[in-house]
Write a protein that holds these residues in place. Structure first.
Motif, PDB file in Angstrom:
ATOM      1  N   GLN A  62      93.969  30.385  60.839  1.00  0.00           N
ATOM      2  CA  GLN A  62      94.909  31.343  60.245  1.00  0.00           C
ATOM      3  C   GLN A  62      95.501  32.271  61.297  1.00  0.00           C
ATOM      4  O   GLN A  62      96.643  32.730  61.155  1.00  0.00           O
ATOM      5  N   ALA A  63      94.749  32.527  62.353  1.00  0.00           N
ATOM      6  CA  ALA A  63      95.210  33.469  63.376  1.00  0.00           C
ATOM      7  C   ALA A  63      96.483  32.991  64.060  1.00  0.00           C
ATOM      8  O   ALA A  63      97.348  33.802  64.419  1.00  0.00           O
ATOM      9  N   ILE A  64      96.633  31.681  64.265  1.00  0.00           N
ATOM     10  CA  ILE A  64      97.852  31.209  64.926  1.00  0.00           C
ATOM     11  C   ILE A  64      99.025  31.122  63.941  1.00  0.00           C
ATOM     12  O   ILE A  64     100.184  31.078  64.356  1.00  0.00           O
ATOM     13  N   LEU A  65      98.708  31.128  62.655  1.00  0.00           N
ATOM     14  CA  LEU A  65      99.753  31.092  61.634  1.00  0.00           C
ATOM     15  C   LEU A  65     100.284  32.479  61.295  1.00  0.00           C
ATOM     16  O   LEU A  65     101.464  32.646  60.971  1.00  0.00           O
ATOM     17  N   TYR A  69     103.756  33.547  59.536  1.00  0.00           N
ATOM     18  CA  TYR A  69     103.771  33.455  58.068  1.00  0.00           C
ATOM     19  C   TYR A  69     103.049  34.600  57.363  1.00  0.00           C
ATOM     20  O   TYR A  69     102.956  34.593  56.137  1.00  0.00           O
ATOM     21  N   SER A  70     102.532  35.530  58.130  1.00  0.00           N
ATOM     22  CA  SER A  70     101.961  36.759  57.568  1.00  0.00           C
ATOM     23  C   SER A  70     100.968  36.465  56.441  1.00  0.00           C
ATOM     24  O   SER A  70     100.040  35.689  56.612  1.00  0.00           O
ATOM     25  N   ARG A  71     101.191  37.075  55.281  1.00  0.00           N
ATOM     26  CA  ARG A  71     100.250  36.990  54.154  1.00  0.00           C
ATOM     27  C   ARG A  71     100.088  35.568  53.609  1.00  0.00           C
ATOM     28  O   ARG A  71      99.126  35.279  52.890  1.00  0.00           O
ATOM     29  N   TYR A  72     101.038  34.705  53.925  1.00  0.00           N
ATOM     30  CA  TYR A  72     101.000  33.348  53.386  1.00  0.00           C
ATOM     31  C   TYR A  72     100.204  32.393  54.273  1.00  0.00           C
ATOM     32  O   TYR A  72     100.112  31.198  53.964  1.00  0.00           O
ATOM     33  N   SER A  73      99.631  32.893  55.355  1.00  0.00           N
ATOM     34  CA  SER A  73      98.891  32.019  56.268  1.00  0.00           C
ATOM     35  C   SER A  73      97.673  31.386  55.595  1.00  0.00           C
ATOM     36  O   SER A  73      97.319  30.244  55.914  1.00  0.00           O
ATOM     37  N   MET A  74      97.054  32.090  54.645  1.00  0.00           N
ATOM     38  CA  MET A  74      95.886  31.541  53.958  1.00  0.00           C
ATOM     39  C   MET A  74      96.280  30.353  53.086  1.00  0.00           C
ATOM     40  O   MET A  74      95.604  29.321  53.079  1.00  0.00           O
ATOM     41  N   ASP A 155     109.881  36.641  51.432  1.00  0.00           N
ATOM     42  CA  ASP A 155     110.331  35.550  52.291  1.00  0.00           C
ATOM     43  C   ASP A 155     109.125  34.965  53.015  1.00  0.00           C
ATOM     44  O   ASP A 155     108.637  35.529  53.992  1.00  0.00           O
ATOM     45  N   SER A 156     108.644  33.842  52.535  1.00  0.00           N
ATOM     46  CA  SER A 156     107.405  33.270  53.060  1.00  0.00           C
ATOM     47  C   SER A 156     107.612  32.366  54.262  1.00  0.00           C
ATOM     48  O   SER A 156     106.675  32.129  55.025  1.00  0.00           O
ATOM     49  N   LYS A 157     108.799  31.813  54.399  1.00  0.00           N
ATOM     50  CA  LYS A 157     109.115  30.841  55.451  1.00  0.00           C
ATOM     51  C   LYS A 157     108.272  29.570  55.333  1.00  0.00           C
ATOM     52  O   LYS A 157     108.190  28.764  56.281  1.00  0.00           O
ATOM     53  N   MET A 158     107.647  29.373  54.182  1.00  0.00           N
ATOM     54  CA  MET A 158     106.788  28.193  54.020  1.00  0.00           C
ATOM     55  C   MET A 158     107.559  26.891  54.108  1.00  0.00           C
ATOM     56  O   MET A 158     106.978  25.841  54.386  1.00  0.00           O
TER      57      MET A 158
END
Length: 203
Positions: A62-65, A69-74, A155-158
């Protein structure tokens, strides 16, 4: 949202599978809403999620994400791990993934009359687009991430997460392998504890 992993970690028990699938969609007094083996599946799902959220390997991934992607990394990490499970399915199961996926859909369909409406809405998309078998391809991940990005509040950028996965494939693959061995061991132990607690007749 990592449905394939939760299906796999139900270890072939249909009622545990049902509970494991709806774990994100139920709250409150589940003991009076579902039979005990489905309750076991729900609590197994919650335990797996808690174990995953606190695992150091997952936190490293998650650290590299997070910068991107902020809050959406999980959420994205969960989806990535389903991708690797599907991509390397033969390392974990002798049953072909399409066959496994079809059996999961059939099992869930057979319990549709007791399942939460919000889950059934998600499940209809899952079946239609065959998420479980499609997770192992970048296109499947792109489609799933794009669909999720349209339903986020921010805006998740997913919709770009499949590109990030492709660029960091080997790094994330190693993390998945290290983590998945641990979560399988945890889930087996937790399932045994829950069956003892609820006096389940399943063995």
């Amino acid at each position: 949202m990592n449905f394939l992993a939760h299906a796999y970690l139900s270890f072939g028990d249909p009622k545990v599978l049902v509970g494991n699938f709806i774990g994100d969609f139920v709250r409150g007094d589940i003991e009076h809403s579902f039979e005990k083996d489905i309750v076991i599946g729900i609590k197994l799902h919650w335990g797996i999620d808690n174990f995953t959220d606190h695992h150091f390997v997952v936190k490293e991934a998650q650290a590299i994400l997070r910068p991107h992607y902020s809050r959406y990394s999980m959420v994205i990490t969960d989806m990535y791990f389903d991708y690797f499970l599907a991509r390397y399915w033969k390392n974990y199961s002798a049953k072909p993934l399409p066959e496994f996926a079809d059996e999961v859909y059939e099992t869930i369909d057979s319990y549709a009359d007791i399942l939460p409406e919000k889950f059934l809405q998600t499940f209809s998309y899952m079946k239609y687009y065959n998420w479980l078998a499609g997770y192992g391809e970048l296109e499947g991940i792109r489609r799933a991430m794009t669909g999720m990005s349209k339903r986020t509040r921010f805006d998740s950028k997913m919709e770009t997460a499949h590109i990030f996965l492709d660029e960091h494939h080997e790094y994330l693959k190693v993390h998945f392998g290290d983590f998945f061995e641990d979560v399988v061991s945890f889930a087996k132990g937790r399932l045994k504890e829950l069956r003892e607690e609820y006096g389940s007749l399943q063995t």
